[in-house]
Motif scaffolding. Structure first.
Motif, PDB file in Angstrom:
ATOM      1  N   PHE A 147       0.805  -1.217   0.000  1.00  0.00           N
ATOM      2  CA  PHE A 147       0.000   0.000   0.000  1.00  0.00           C
ATOM      3  C   PHE A 147       0.842   1.273   0.000  1.00  0.00           C
ATOM      4  N   PHE A 199      -4.675   1.054  -6.502  1.00  0.00           N
ATOM      5  CA  PHE A 199      -4.722   0.302  -5.251  1.00  0.00           C
ATOM      6  C   PHE A 199      -6.170   0.035  -4.835  1.00  0.00           C
ATOM      7  N   TYR A 222      -7.797  -3.620  -4.434  1.00  0.00           N
ATOM      8  CA  TYR A 222      -8.288  -4.012  -3.114  1.00  0.00           C
ATOM      9  C   TYR A 222      -9.716  -4.554  -3.219  1.00  0.00           C
ATOM     10  N   MET A 265      -5.350   2.746   4.544  1.00  0.00           N
ATOM     11  CA  MET A 265      -4.238   2.477   3.647  1.00  0.00           C
ATOM     12  C   MET A 265      -4.148   3.520   2.536  1.00  0.00           C
ATOM     13  N   THR A 271      -1.104   6.019   0.095  1.00  0.00           N
ATOM     14  CA  THR A 271      -0.894   5.797  -1.326  1.00  0.00           C
ATOM     15  C   THR A 271      -0.567   7.123  -2.007  1.00  0.00           C
TER      16      THR A 271
END
Length: 328
Positions: free
Chosen positions: A256, A264, A268, A320, A324
């Motif tokens: 991450f 991302f 996910y 998370m 990023t």
């Protein structure tokens, strides 16, 4: 027939390959067939190794060169060529202490196991040991080393079950070992730490794989692994389920930081959807606990537990995403 075939895939390995091969030639156990497969190197590795070792008459060394196809197909080629009753793998940057094969083959002689796995020492190029991983006989111990090195495998067992490395940018080692464990009737651990895993800061695992990328999606690995596992998994269904749950958590916790935000988030959601569809009741798995499975490091068990606790209440992805990289 030699007792063990050692497969060494080589690609632009001129820096460390001599140390690697010399450590094989210094083994106290000598019933070895050594297969060195150059995967289309451009730095003269093949010529270098050929000139050093091809004329050796004391050691059983086979040195071949082929076009570049990647480490998975290179290792698979070695499996096809192996004539030993057992086979094993050593990476070109790594090396072995002299008693490595003596320790493994002694266990083989005692138990006739299909797989024997040991530990390792993580070591810098200048010889400083940063980590020692010594295996015990706990239930998770055989899973600690995901790489194919620090193992020996019965050759007929690997071939009979058509266990091969998967050509993918992510997890070819995990694929091979999980399939092997899924089919194996007998897996033994030994306390050996004679495999010297040399830390390479420019390796794929330390660079390209530490961010989410659509080109290296874990979904391909997850789907292929699930599709090729036997219906009667020797690991047991709960153990299999926990492995996938743990792998998904590790993947996102490892990638991450520094990943592109939109990529991302998409990955996910897709991977978590796969997990919920494939293992809808995974939260009831008895291994979803800080106390289990025995042998899995506490910080990993704790990380997995926290990951899914936060994911359940919808906080894991937002947290998370803070780390990023915003899309430009």
């Amino acid at each position: 027939m030699k007792k063990d075939t050692v497969i060494v895939p080589m690609y632009n390995g001129i820096k460390g390959i001599k140390r690697c091969i010399d450590s094989l030639l210094c083994q106290t156990y000598t019933e070895l067939e050594i297969i060195i497969i150059d995967d289309g190197s451009s730095d003269g590795s093949y010529e270098y190794v050929r000139d050093l070792y091809e004329k050796s008459t004391f050691y059983d060394i086979n040195i071949i060169s082929k076009e570049n196809e990647g480490v998975a197909k290179t290792r698979n080629r070695g499996i096809q060529m192996a004539t030993g009753g057992y086979l094993s793998f050593v990476d070109q940057d790594d090396y072995l202490l002299p008693t490595y094969y003596e320790e493994y083959m002694q266990k083989v002689d005692e138990t006739n196991a299909e797989i024997v796995v040991g530990g390792y020492q993580r070591i810098s190029d200048d010889g400083k040991v940063s980590r020692v991983e010594k295996l015990d006989d706990s239930e998770w111990a055989k899973m600690v080393v995901a790489a194919p090195w620090a193992h020996v495998y019965k050759t007929d067992f690997i071939r009979k079950n058509k266990i091969e490395f998967l050509s993918t940018g992510l997890g070819e080692d995990v694929y091979f070992n999980m399939l092997a464990y899924s089919y194996a009737e007998s897996v033994d651990t030994i306390p050996s730490v004679s495999y010297m895993w040399v830390d390479n800061p420019v390796s794929v695992s330390n660079s390209k794989q530490n961010v989410v990328s659509e080109k290296r999606s874990p979904l391909f690995l997850l789907n292929e692994l699930k599709a090729h596992m036997p219906k009667e998994n020797k690991l047991g269904k709960e153990f299999e389920e926990y492995f996938f749950v743990r792998y998904v958590a590790w993947y996102f916790l490892f990638t991450f930081r520094g990943s592109e935000r939109s990529t991302f988030e998409k990955m996910y959601k897709n991977v978590m959807n796969w997990l919920y569809e494939t293992y809808p009741n995974f939260r009831k798995n008895p291994y979803m606990s800080i106390r289990k499975p025995k042998g899995d490091p506490l910080f990993i068990r704790l990380s997995v537990w926290i990951f899914y606790s936060l994911e359940r209440i919808g906080l894991m992805l937002p947290l998370m995403k803070l780390f990023t990289v915003k899309n430009t």
